[in-house]
Design an enzyme around this catalytic site. Structure first.
Site, short mmCIF file in Angstrom:
data_model
loop_
_atom_site.label_atom_id
_atom_site.label_comp_id
_atom_site.label_asym_id
_atom_site.label_seq_id
_atom_site.Cartn_x
_atom_site.Cartn_y
_atom_site.Cartn_z
N CYS A 73 0.82 -1.23 0.00
CA CYS A 73 0.00 0.00 0.00
C CYS A 73 0.85 1.27 0.00
O CYS A 73 0.32 2.36 -0.22
CB CYS A 73 -0.96 -0.01 1.18
SG CYS A 73 -1.97 -1.48 1.23
N HIS A 116 -3.06 7.16 3.13
CA HIS A 116 -3.53 5.90 2.56
C HIS A 116 -4.87 5.55 3.20
O HIS A 116 -5.04 5.64 4.42
CB HIS A 116 -2.49 4.81 2.85
CG HIS A 116 -2.97 3.43 2.54
ND1 HIS A 116 -3.64 3.12 1.38
CD2 HIS A 116 -2.90 2.27 3.27
CE1 HIS A 116 -3.94 1.83 1.40
NE2 HIS A 116 -3.52 1.30 2.53
N ASN A 138 -10.16 -0.11 0.83
CA ASN A 138 -8.70 -0.04 0.69
C ASN A 138 -8.28 -0.59 -0.67
O ASN A 138 -8.36 -1.79 -0.90
CB ASN A 138 -8.05 -0.85 1.83
CG ASN A 138 -6.53 -0.83 1.78
OD1 ASN A 138 -5.93 -0.40 0.79
ND2 ASN A 138 -5.90 -1.32 2.83
N1 COA Z 1 -17.49 -8.28 11.50
C1 COA Z 1 -17.82 -8.51 12.77
N2 COA Z 1 -16.92 -8.85 13.71
C2 COA Z 1 -15.64 -8.94 13.31
C3 COA Z 1 -15.23 -8.72 11.98
C4 COA Z 1 -16.23 -8.38 11.07
N3 COA Z 1 -15.95 -8.12 9.78
N4 COA Z 1 -13.89 -8.87 11.90
C5 COA Z 1 -13.46 -9.19 13.13
N5 COA Z 1 -14.52 -9.25 13.98
C6 COA Z 1 -14.52 -9.56 15.39
C7 COA Z 1 -13.31 -10.36 15.80
O1 COA Z 1 -13.51 -11.73 15.59
C8 COA Z 1 -13.22 -10.02 17.26
O2 COA Z 1 -14.13 -10.80 17.97
P1 COA Z 1 -13.73 -11.39 19.41
O3 COA Z 1 -13.47 -10.20 20.27
O4 COA Z 1 -14.92 -12.18 19.77
O5 COA Z 1 -12.49 -12.20 19.15
C9 COA Z 1 -13.71 -8.57 17.34
O6 COA Z 1 -14.44 -8.35 16.12
C10 COA Z 1 -12.58 -7.57 17.41
O7 COA Z 1 -11.60 -7.95 16.46
P2 COA Z 1 -10.34 -7.05 16.15
O8 COA Z 1 -9.48 -7.73 15.15
O9 COA Z 1 -9.71 -6.61 17.45
O10 COA Z 1 -11.06 -5.78 15.51
P3 COA Z 1 -10.42 -4.41 15.15
O11 COA Z 1 -11.15 -3.34 15.85
O12 COA Z 1 -8.93 -4.44 15.26
O13 COA Z 1 -10.79 -4.30 13.62
C11 COA Z 1 -9.69 -4.51 11.51
C12 COA Z 1 -10.28 -5.24 12.69
C13 COA Z 1 -9.11 -5.52 10.54
C14 COA Z 1 -10.80 -3.71 10.84
C15 COA Z 1 -8.59 -3.53 12.02
O14 COA Z 1 -7.72 -4.22 12.89
C16 COA Z 1 -7.80 -2.91 10.95
O15 COA Z 1 -8.31 -2.19 10.12
N6 COA Z 1 -6.48 -3.13 10.95
C17 COA Z 1 -5.61 -2.55 9.98
C18 COA Z 1 -5.68 -3.36 8.73
C19 COA Z 1 -5.14 -2.64 7.55
O16 COA Z 1 -5.11 -1.45 7.49
N7 COA Z 1 -4.68 -3.41 6.58
C20 COA Z 1 -4.21 -2.90 5.36
C21 COA Z 1 -2.82 -2.44 5.51
S1 COA Z 1 -2.40 -1.53 4.10
#
Ligand code: COA
Length: 403
Positions: free
Chosen positions: A130, A267, A297
């Protein structure tokens, strides 16, 4: 010969021998098909509310079966050439940033070069996930400032939907498809791409990775081939940290302060990451470009798509100082400071017709080249070719014209 850090900085800022690299044209191509959060609710265990709250995304664009990183990138490139009012033969170099190429070899850049008929141009792909567009912009500006190229086409193009695991709710809600292209040209007017900072930390490679056909796997664990594997929380923590530090670094390198910057284009990965970074920099939301809600994204395409939208809706104006800042797999992160001094080129109907004619000619030339190669293979066989050879592996489909 560069003698000091100071001199290095001067070359980056001013260009060697008064050469500057200006953005003179741009184009965006996003697929028509919209995939909403409600659509995703039917595919995985998620909800519109969760996705909007945790990411800021409402909908994203997904390529149809005919589109690839090449076709989207080519259409974006044609718009950029039209905007800059240049011909394919004016291009010295084509750099494509992508993490979803159709082939590892040939490069997406070469296939786009063929589609454009840019017969004078060198072409290569660059992989910095990215952060790729900023890496490509930096490379293009370096080529121009050093006098090695005068006109460079930089493209960020992705069909991440093809490498997304649609059963993984942690990733499939984030990624999307799209492309954007910039033309950079040499100028003796100060401005353009002023400063760039590039960073990497391979020790975090396992936080976000995609397999090529050539294994092994991270930590010996078997992973689905060629799909995005991501540790969302790990990437989140890393991103929130580096977005603000890279922004500060590039501004300092230019001898400016954040108050001198008109617009920040981050980004578009997660609205919470953008908000956290901008909060720590004390930058108000009216100075930040955000379109993640509608596009998700799109990796290497996200920053240029956001810039073009902001230019078109007036958020970025001529003479604005803008900072682009991104992060991604690798791990990589980068920032660039641009002076946006584009004066619109008056549209010329005659040149438009000429360009369209040249694109048709490019297709014909490509076809003729392929036929000539077939004939060459039939009539001018090397002695060793007459012996049937044993070939290893499964023969793959050769690159097609439209890919
Ligand atoms: N819908 C509902 N629940 C979801 C879910 C979804 N799409 N994805 C994950 N969950 C759940 C998880 O299973 C977890 O449940 P649990 O607490 O029972 O285990 C809970 O939501 C929290 O998960 P978590 O991974 O801590 O959520 P988060 O707030 O970190 O959000 C992302 C997840 C992926 C959206 C976030 O971490 C993120 O955007 N990270 C950066 C990724 C990124 O930018 N990638 C590209 C790089 S260029």
């Amino acid at each position: 010969m560069i003698k000091s850090r100071h001199r290095k900085r001067q070359i980056r800022a001013n260009g060697e021998n008064g050469r500057y690299a200006h953005v003179t044209g741009w184009g965006v191509e996003v697929p028509e098909r919209v995939l909403t959060n409600h659509d995703l609710e039917q595919m995985v265990d998620t909800s519109d509310e969760w996705i909007r709250e945790r990411t800021g995304i409402s909908e994203r664009r997904i390529a149809d079966d005919r589109d690839t990183a090449v076709t989207l990138g080519t259409r974006a490139a044609r718009k950029a050439l039209k905007h800059a009012d240049i011909l394919p033969d004016d291009l010295d170099l084509i750099i494509v940033a992508t993490m979803s190429p159709v082939y590892l070899c040939p490069s997406t850049a070469c296939l786009i070069q063929d589609q454009l008929g840019a017969t004078r141009a060198g072409a290569f792909d660059l992989l910095a996930a990215c952060s790729g567009f900023i890496y490509a912009l930096s490379t293009a500006a370096g080529q121009i400032k050093s006098g090695m190229a005068r006109t460079v086409l930089v493209i960020g193009t992705e069909t991440l939907s093809r490498i997304t695991d649609w059963s993984d709710r942690g990733t499939c809600i984030l990624f999307a498809d799209g492309a954007a292209a910039f033309v950079l040209q040499e100028s003796d007017t100060p401005g353009g791409v002023r400063e760039v900072v590039l960073h990497s930390d391979g020790s975090g490679g396992e936080l976000l990775y995609v397999h090529s056909g050539a294994r092994p796997t991270w930590n010996g664990a078997e992973a689905p081939a060629s799909l995005i594997n991501m540790n969302g929380r790990g990437v989140f923590r890393f991103a929130a940290r580096v977005m603000s530090s890279a922004t500060e670094e590039v501004v300092q390198q230019a001898g400016l302060t954040l108050n001198d910057i008109d617009v920040i284009v981050p980004h578009q990965a997660n609205m919470r990451i953008i908000d956290a970074a901008m909060r720590s920099l004390k930058i108000s939301s009216d100075r930040v470009v955000a379109n993640i809600e509608r596009y998700g994204n799109t990796s290497a395409a996200s920053i240029p798509i956001a810039i073009v939208e902001a230019v078109e809706n007036g958020q970025i104006k001529p003479n604005d100082r803008i900072v682009l800042v991104g992060f991604g797999g690798g791990l990589t992160w980068a920032a660039a400071l641009l002076e946006w001094e584009v004066t619109p080129t008056p549209a010329s109907y005659g040149r438009d017709v000429l360009r369209e004619g040249l694109y048709i000619l490019a297709r014909v030339r490509s076809l003729i080249n392929r036929m000539l190669r077939l004939l060459e293979a039939l009539f001018f066989r090397a002695p060793s070719d007459r012996q049937p050879r044993q070939r290893a592996g499964t023969p793959a489909k050769p690159p097609q014209q439209d890919e």
